[in-house]
Design an enzyme around this catalytic site. Structure first.
Site, mmCIF file in Angstrom:
data_model
loop_
_atom_site.group_PDB
_atom_site.id
_atom_site.type_symbol
_atom_site.label_atom_id
_atom_site.label_comp_id
_atom_site.label_asym_id
_atom_site.label_seq_id
_atom_site.Cartn_x
_atom_site.Cartn_y
_atom_site.Cartn_z
ATOM 1 N N ARG A 50 -4.386 -13.206 -16.994
ATOM 2 C CA ARG A 50 -5.538 -12.400 -17.410
ATOM 3 C C ARG A 50 -5.743 -11.200 -16.484
ATOM 4 O O ARG A 50 -6.130 -10.121 -16.926
ATOM 5 C CB ARG A 50 -6.810 -13.248 -17.470
ATOM 6 C CG ARG A 50 -6.793 -14.250 -18.589
ATOM 7 C CD ARG A 50 -6.779 -13.539 -19.933
ATOM 8 N NE ARG A 50 -6.813 -14.531 -20.997
ATOM 9 C CZ ARG A 50 -6.324 -14.361 -22.192
ATOM 10 N NH1 ARG A 50 -5.757 -13.230 -22.516
ATOM 11 N NH2 ARG A 50 -6.387 -15.305 -23.089
ATOM 12 N N GLU A 53 -3.086 -8.809 -17.497
ATOM 13 C CA GLU A 53 -3.465 -8.235 -18.783
ATOM 14 C C GLU A 53 -4.505 -7.122 -18.595
ATOM 15 O O GLU A 53 -4.418 -6.056 -19.216
ATOM 16 C CB GLU A 53 -4.020 -9.330 -19.686
ATOM 17 C CG GLU A 53 -4.437 -8.851 -21.062
ATOM 18 C CD GLU A 53 -5.009 -9.987 -21.899
ATOM 19 O OE1 GLU A 53 -4.632 -10.063 -23.078
ATOM 20 O OE2 GLU A 53 -5.830 -10.772 -21.386
ATOM 21 N N SER A 76 -0.986 2.771 -2.448
ATOM 22 C CA SER A 76 -0.080 1.902 -1.709
ATOM 23 C C SER A 76 -0.424 0.440 -1.948
ATOM 24 O O SER A 76 -1.594 0.062 -2.003
ATOM 25 C CB SER A 76 -0.175 2.197 -0.210
ATOM 26 O OG SER A 76 0.592 1.260 0.531
#
Length: 122
Positions: A50, A53, A76
């Site tokens: 998740r 996602e 970075s």
């Protein structure tokens, strides 16, 4: 986990925080060079998936905001801090807050005149 080498200073704090951790494990974390890699199996874990996602879904917008506010470059992941916490939502539900704090690295034009290393072909 296993992506960074443990410093001696932090090893002392880790041993205090985890008194049951073996001294050998702590020592191994300070002396062994980590094998930095990405195991795709981790994406099967629901929390990790998740988060991945969300980054994938909002990635283009995040990139645009970084470029708008900082210029042409990247965040970075080496000079980087991550904090995870919670807050309460409008209806009292628990919500997760993830903060990424990475140094901005501007893209620069590489010019031969700026290279101070002798060429291996010379």
């Amino acid at each position: 986990m296993g992506q960074a080498k443990l410093t001696s200073e932090t090893a002392i704090k880790l041993q205090e925080a985890l008194p049951d951790a073996s001294k050998q494990d702590i020592e191994d974390m300070t002396t062994a060079f980590p094998m930095r890699a990405f195991d795709e199996e981790i994406l099967k874990e629901p929390n990790v998936y998740r988060t991945y996602e969300a980054i994938t879904h909002y990635g283009e917008a995040i990139k645009s905001i970084i470029n708008e506010q900082c210029g042409d470059g990247i965040m970075s992941a080496i000079d980087f801090y991550c904090d995870v916490g919670t807050t309460s939502g409008k209806h009292g539900e628990k919500r997760v807050v993830i903060t990424f704090n990475g140094k901005f690295l501007p893209h620069i034009e590489q010019k031969m005149d700026d290279n101070s290393a002798k060429s291996p072909r010379d």
